[in-house]
Enzyme design. Structure first.
Site, PDB file in Angstrom:
ATOM      1  N   GLU A 304       0.796  -1.229   0.000  1.00 39.40           N
ATOM      2  CA  GLU A 304       0.000   0.000   0.000  1.00 39.40           C
ATOM      3  C   GLU A 304       0.827   1.277   0.000  1.00 39.40           C
ATOM      4  O   GLU A 304       0.354   2.333  -0.381  1.00 39.40           O
ATOM      5  CB  GLU A 304      -0.988   0.030   1.182  1.00 39.40           C
ATOM      6  CG  GLU A 304      -0.332  -0.047   2.542  1.00 39.40           C
ATOM      7  CD  GLU A 304      -0.324  -1.459   3.086  1.00 39.40           C
ATOM      8  OE1 GLU A 304      -0.752  -1.656   4.210  1.00 39.40           O
ATOM      9  OE2 GLU A 304       0.105  -2.368   2.360  1.00 39.40           O
ATOM     10  N   ASP A 346      17.052  15.893 -32.026  1.00 37.12           N
ATOM     11  CA  ASP A 346      17.075  16.750 -33.196  1.00 37.12           C
ATOM     12  C   ASP A 346      18.452  17.427 -33.209  1.00 37.12           C
ATOM     13  O   ASP A 346      19.142  17.439 -32.190  1.00 37.12           O
ATOM     14  CB  ASP A 346      15.938  17.779 -33.071  1.00 37.12           C
ATOM     15  CG  ASP A 346      15.918  18.751 -34.219  1.00 37.12           C
ATOM     16  OD1 ASP A 346      16.110  18.318 -35.357  1.00 37.12           O
ATOM     17  OD2 ASP A 346      15.720  19.958 -33.974  1.00 37.12           O
ATOM     18  N   ASP A 608      13.365  20.809 -30.259  1.00 37.07           N
ATOM     19  CA  ASP A 608      13.078  22.224 -30.023  1.00 37.07           C
ATOM     20  C   ASP A 608      12.026  22.807 -30.957  1.00 37.07           C
ATOM     21  O   ASP A 608      11.540  23.896 -30.730  1.00 37.07           O
ATOM     22  CB  ASP A 608      14.362  23.048 -30.182  1.00 37.07           C
ATOM     23  CG  ASP A 608      14.768  23.207 -31.645  1.00 37.07           C
ATOM     24  OD1 ASP A 608      14.704  22.185 -32.368  1.00 37.07           O
ATOM     25  OD2 ASP A 608      15.119  24.317 -32.065  1.00 37.07           O
ATOM     26  N   ASP A 612       9.168  18.575 -33.882  1.00 34.63           N
ATOM     27  CA  ASP A 612       9.608  17.623 -32.861  1.00 34.63           C
ATOM     28  C   ASP A 612       8.488  17.243 -31.885  1.00 34.63           C
ATOM     29  O   ASP A 612       8.609  16.274 -31.137  1.00 34.63           O
ATOM     30  CB  ASP A 612      10.780  18.208 -32.049  1.00 34.63           C
ATOM     31  CG  ASP A 612      12.001  18.446 -32.905  1.00 34.63           C
ATOM     32  OD1 ASP A 612      12.255  17.609 -33.795  1.00 34.63           O
ATOM     33  OD2 ASP A 612      12.690  19.458 -32.710  1.00 34.63           O
ATOM     34  N   ASN A 676       6.357 -13.990   4.489  1.00 37.21           N
ATOM     35  CA  ASN A 676       5.526 -14.057   5.701  1.00 37.21           C
ATOM     36  C   ASN A 676       4.136 -14.600   5.402  1.00 37.21           C
ATOM     37  O   ASN A 676       3.595 -15.423   6.147  1.00 37.21           O
ATOM     38  CB  ASN A 676       5.411 -12.670   6.338  1.00 37.21           C
ATOM     39  CG  ASN A 676       6.677 -12.276   7.084  1.00 37.21           C
ATOM     40  OD1 ASN A 676       7.504 -13.139   7.417  1.00 37.21           O
ATOM     41  ND2 ASN A 676       6.843 -11.005   7.341  1.00 37.21           N
ATOM     42  N   ASN A 701       1.624  -5.143   9.572  1.00 39.76           N
ATOM     43  CA  ASN A 701       1.717  -4.478   8.266  1.00 39.76           C
ATOM     44  C   ASN A 701       1.868  -2.968   8.424  1.00 39.76           C
ATOM     45  O   ASN A 701       2.666  -2.318   7.731  1.00 39.76           O
ATOM     46  CB  ASN A 701       0.451  -4.805   7.469  1.00 39.76           C
ATOM     47  CG  ASN A 701       0.582  -4.408   6.022  1.00 39.76           C
ATOM     48  OD1 ASN A 701       1.577  -4.702   5.383  1.00 39.76           O
ATOM     49  ND2 ASN A 701      -0.408  -3.707   5.506  1.00 39.76           N
ATOM     50  N   ASP A 705       5.086  -0.727   7.372  1.00 36.55           N
ATOM     51  CA  ASP A 705       4.950   0.391   6.436  1.00 36.55           C
ATOM     52  C   ASP A 705       5.613   1.651   6.988  1.00 36.55           C
ATOM     53  O   ASP A 705       6.261   2.403   6.243  1.00 36.55           O
ATOM     54  CB  ASP A 705       3.469   0.676   6.150  1.00 36.55           C
ATOM     55  CG  ASP A 705       2.887  -0.330   5.160  1.00 36.55           C
ATOM     56  OD1 ASP A 705       3.684  -1.048   4.519  1.00 36.55           O
ATOM     57  OD2 ASP A 705       1.654  -0.403   5.045  1.00 36.55           O
TER      58      ASP A 705
END
Length: 862
Positions: A304, A346, A608, A612, A676, A701, A705
């Site tokens: 998460e 370019d 540029d 392009d 786990n 958990n 985290d």
């Protein structure tokens, strides 16, 4: 060209025909063009214009269909990873885990809001294209000149152009005087292009060779012209680019990687959760309790924090790059930047200044000659016609003192003679000085000067002059010749007739020079494992000279005319071998990038110009330089605000650091987390009770985290950023399958120790659950120090202070938790003192075994 509204096509008796192709119209004599377009030199009538507007539509560029802001916002929730997290959050809510719900949903929404904010600011390319073109044009209607809105121009209109005008539609030249156009932004040509009314030849199939065509959006540098409009709106070359910009963007390497990883997690989660649920249900345990346990397991398996880790990493990278003068418009482009293994660029205005400079002033033998510079300077300084970029380059070369030279007269430039002459007086001696196309200057010369000696212009000397002109041209220089003569008689007016018996003096040569930092930047990128390919609309001779200046080794040159004959499969082979593509159109640039992507490369494009913009969109990461046109900047993912190209290399390294820290979290999640959860699945087979309660799994958990939230601040090993890195789902899967079970080995060891040594019974599983909670959290938190680096032993790589602090703090908190009242809430009990030496032994052995397998894994698969 079909009418934009078929139902209206019958509205015009004189216009219910299909327009021939641009190429066909350019190859016909002027009278035939008028016949095909059903127009004349007198222009169209207002009535006819109305009919054509109905048939062909307005002269407007394609617009992106704007989606409502809420629709744009919701589209960010389509990611498989976000969907998994939303499901996990909903399940946590069902379990009553309010803290987990708050954390998961906060992470998802903050990540989505950040992405939405960044991207909603950026995408205005098509709008800028539309606004770029001038709003009115001078047109012949009903026999009189009129200023009309650009949108109302139709095929067959007669238009008038002069210096400074923007061409309002694709048009064919009818008459022209001294007409030069700057079309570098559209075609990539570094020098202004001469336009005439002569039909093109059959073999001139490249748009850069169409010298009688005026392209929409290009600008008139000098001269005047009358032209007939051939194509308008989306059917112009410019309009085709605009259409390309409003199409849906292709999926980038980063997006493909995230999607692939999301599907991998989804598959593993689904299989494990179903396995655990059915095993527990079959063992006649409470079905609801088994379901809640399996669901908690799913939450535990879900990474998460990944959206937050990615967003924080990318934001951190964007902040670091902004301090170096680089704007990151799309956050995800930073990781694409780091994954890039080929950079297509370019030439004109990107690697070069897009500003013509005088680089040589030499005699007929190629030796530097100050007299050549002086006489070319006098010519450019005193001629009163519109000064070309070549004149400006001569005048800007250096300050030459010409105050003692008085102008007497001039013979202006014209396209037949292709030269300009001035008459000046110095110390009572008059000089007639001519400058222009070398072949035209030689025609009026009878003598030549070399080493202060004036000789007759013999055939031998003519050949020497022609050879030097050829040599300079083949090196990519734009060349003008200079000649003079001393005048014996004085008169007030001079003419073309005086351009005779002149002394050939030498050449002035011009080049669009490379940017100062381009050479170093290309070397740094090459060192970083990024291969460079040059894609330019300019000719191959000029491109070769630029490459020589840059120290860029040419492996192979392919021309646009050759690409036009290739099918996609052949092009995919060619793009691997060649690294210079000259005289290519915007569509061909697009094909080259697509071919490279199909070959498995992560492609960046540096440009540029208007031409392009589509390539920037097709590439995995589009980069525009400081002097780019607005359209290119709007299409780019990354904009360089400084002239220096060194930031390119720094950006690549920043992208790789960002990717490296993201991958640390991914590798952690798929190894220790998977291990786990795999242990839980295995334990379900032989344990008569749950190895950990649903709430304990969620707490485990949550703490894990928190310990990993500082991974974005971690240091990245120098050797990691040496080569391009990219998402490799197969590599991640192998890592998970190999290192996941290592974690499970020690989990099972903990199970057996608790059952056989500490004699835990099914009636009182609390000690078992407490012990495994501690062992699993400590091992999966501390293993980050092994997994975060490829170095062995792992302590040779220094982690960031914040990562060290967060990891040790969580381990410390977990060890204290069973001895607190908070621990009682989660049904933990105080472990016996003898358990802690066992725990230390298990952690030490786990880290050592992980280190050994990691070393073997990288040796085999990296």
């Amino acid at each position: 060209m079909k009418g934009q509204n078929p139902k209206r096509s019958s509205a015009s008796e004189g216009s219910n025909w299909t327009l021939p192709s641009t190429e066909e119209l350019l190859s016909l004599p002027t009278d035939e063009v008028f016949t095909r377009l059903n127009t004349s030199l007198s222009g169209l009538s207002s009535k006819e214009v109305e009919k054509r507007l109905e048939l062909y539509g307005y002269n407007e560029l394609a617009k992106r269909k704007k989606r409502a802001a809420i629709v744009n916002f919701l589209s960010h929730f389509r990611s498989p990873l976000v969907i998994i997290l939303l499901i996990a959050g909903s399940i946590a809510g069902f379990l009553g885990e309010i803290i987990n719900v708050a954390i998961i949903f906060s992470i998802v929404f903050v990540s989505v809001i950040l992405d939405f904010y960044q991207e909603s600011k950026a995408e205005k390319a098509a709008e800028t294209l539309k606004e770029k073109v001038t709003t009115t044009a001078t047109v012949l209607r009903d026999g009189t000149k009129q200023e009309i809105k650009l949108a109302e121009i139709v095929p067959g209109d007669i238009i008038y152009l002069s210096a400074g005008d923007i061409v309002p539609a694709d048009a064919r030249v009818i008459t022209a005087k001294d007409l030069f156009l700057n079309q570098s932004a559209l075609t990539g040509e570094s020098f202004p292009v001469e336009k005439t009314s002569m039909p093109i030849k059959a073999e001139e199939t490249m748009s850069t060779e169409w010298n009688n065509c005026l392209f929409m959006g290009t600008s008139v540098v000098s001269g005047t012209a009358t032209a007939v409009v051939l194509k308008t709106g989306g059917h112009t070359e410019y309009g085709k680019i605009a259409k390309r910009l409003v199409e849906k963007e292709p999926e980038t390497e980063f997006e493909r990687g995230i999607k692939g990883f999301g599907f991998l997690i989804m598959q593993v989660t689904f299989l494990l959760v179903m396995f655990v649920f059915f095993i527990n249900a079959l063992y006649k345990r409470d079905v609801l309790e088994s379901l809640l346990f399996a669901v908690a397991l799913a939450v535990g398996l879900t990474p998460e924090l990944l959206p937050m880790i990615i967003t924080v990493n990318l934001s951190k990278g964007a902040l670091a790059m902004s301090k170096k003068g680089v704007i990151v418009k799309r956050l995800a482009s930073i990781e694409n930047f780091g994954s890039m293994d080929i950079l297509c660029t370019d030439k004109t205005g990107t690697l070069t200044e897009n500003k013509i400079r005088l680089v040589l002033h030499v005699d007929m033998e190629g030796k530097d000659d100050e007299k050549v510079l002086l006489y070319s300077f006098l010519n450019s300084y005193h001629q009163t016609g519109l000064k070309s970029p070549l004149d400006e380059a001569i005048l800007g070369y250096k300050d030459v003192n010409v105050k003692d030279y008085q102008k007497i007269d001039e013979v202006p430039f014209d396209f037949i003679r292709r030269r300009v002459s001035v008459v000046v007086e110095h110390e009572k001696q008059r000089y007639f000085i001519a400058k222009g196309a070398p072949e035209e200057i030689v025609k009026v010369c009878s003598y030549c000067e070399h080493g202060d000696i004036i000789s007759d212009l013999t055939d031998e000397f003519r050949k020497k002059i022609e050879q030097k002109y050829y040599d300079l041209s083949s090196e990519g220089f734009r060349v003008l010749a200079v000649s003079y003569k001393k005048l014996r008689e004085k008169k007030t007016v001079y003419s073309v007739n005086d351009e005779s018996d002149m002394v050939f003096l030498g050449f002035v040569a011009f080049l669009d020079p490379p940017k100062e930092t381009a050479r170093e930047s290309l070397q740094l990128l090459s060192k970083a494992g990024v291969e460079l390919k040059i894609l330019t609309g300019d000719n191959e001779l000029v491109t070769r000279k630029t490459c020589e200046h840059l120290g860029f080794e040419i492996k192979g040159v392919v021309l646009g005319s050759e690409i036009a004959q290739m099918h996609d499969e052949a092009l995919q082979r060619v793009v691997e071998e060649a690294n210079v593509f000259a005289r290519v159109t915007p569509a061909q640039k697009d094909r080259i990038i697509t071919a490279l992507k199909n070959n498995g490369h992560v492609v960046g494009f540096l440009g540029d110009g208007i031409n392009d913009a589509p390539s920037m969109k097709t590439a995995d990461v589009g980069i525009s330089v400081d002097n780019a046109v607005d359209v290119a900047k709007e299409s780019a993912d990354i904009i360089l605000l400084q002239k220096s190209l060194r930031v390119l290399d720094e950006g690549v390294l920043e992208g790789r650091k960002t990717f490296g820290n993201t991958m640390k979290y991914v590798m952690m999640g798929v190894s220790s987390n998977f291990g786990n959860m795999f242990s839980v699945a295995g334990a379900s087979l032989f344990l008569p009770f749950l190895p950990m309660t649903a709430t304990q799994i969620l707490l485990n958990n949550l703490l894990y985290d928190f310990s990993q939230s500082t991974i974005t601040t971690d240091n990245v090993d120098a050797e990691y950023v040496e080569k391009p890195k990219r998402w490799d789902i197969s590599f991640i899967r192998k890592f998970m399958i190999l290192l996941g079970p290592v974690s499970s080995i020690f989990d099972f060891l903990t199970f057996f120790i608790m059952l056989l040594i500490f004699k835990v019974t099914p009636e009182h599983p609390e000690l078992f659950q407490t012990a495994w909670f501690l062992e699993s959290l400590c091992t999966q938190t501390l293993v980050i120090f092994v997994i975060r680096t490829r170095r062995t032993p792992f302590y040779k790589s220094t982690p960031s202070k914040l990562l060290l602090l967060s990891s040790l703090s969580i381990v410390g908190f977990a060890l204290i938790l069973p001895f607190t009242q908070l621990g009682e809430l989660f049904h933990f009990v105080k472990p016996p003192v003898t358990f802690f030496p066992v725990l230390v032994g298990l952690i030490g052995a786990y880290l050592m075994l992980t280190e050994t397998i990691k070393k073997w894994f990288y040796k085999r698969y990296a």
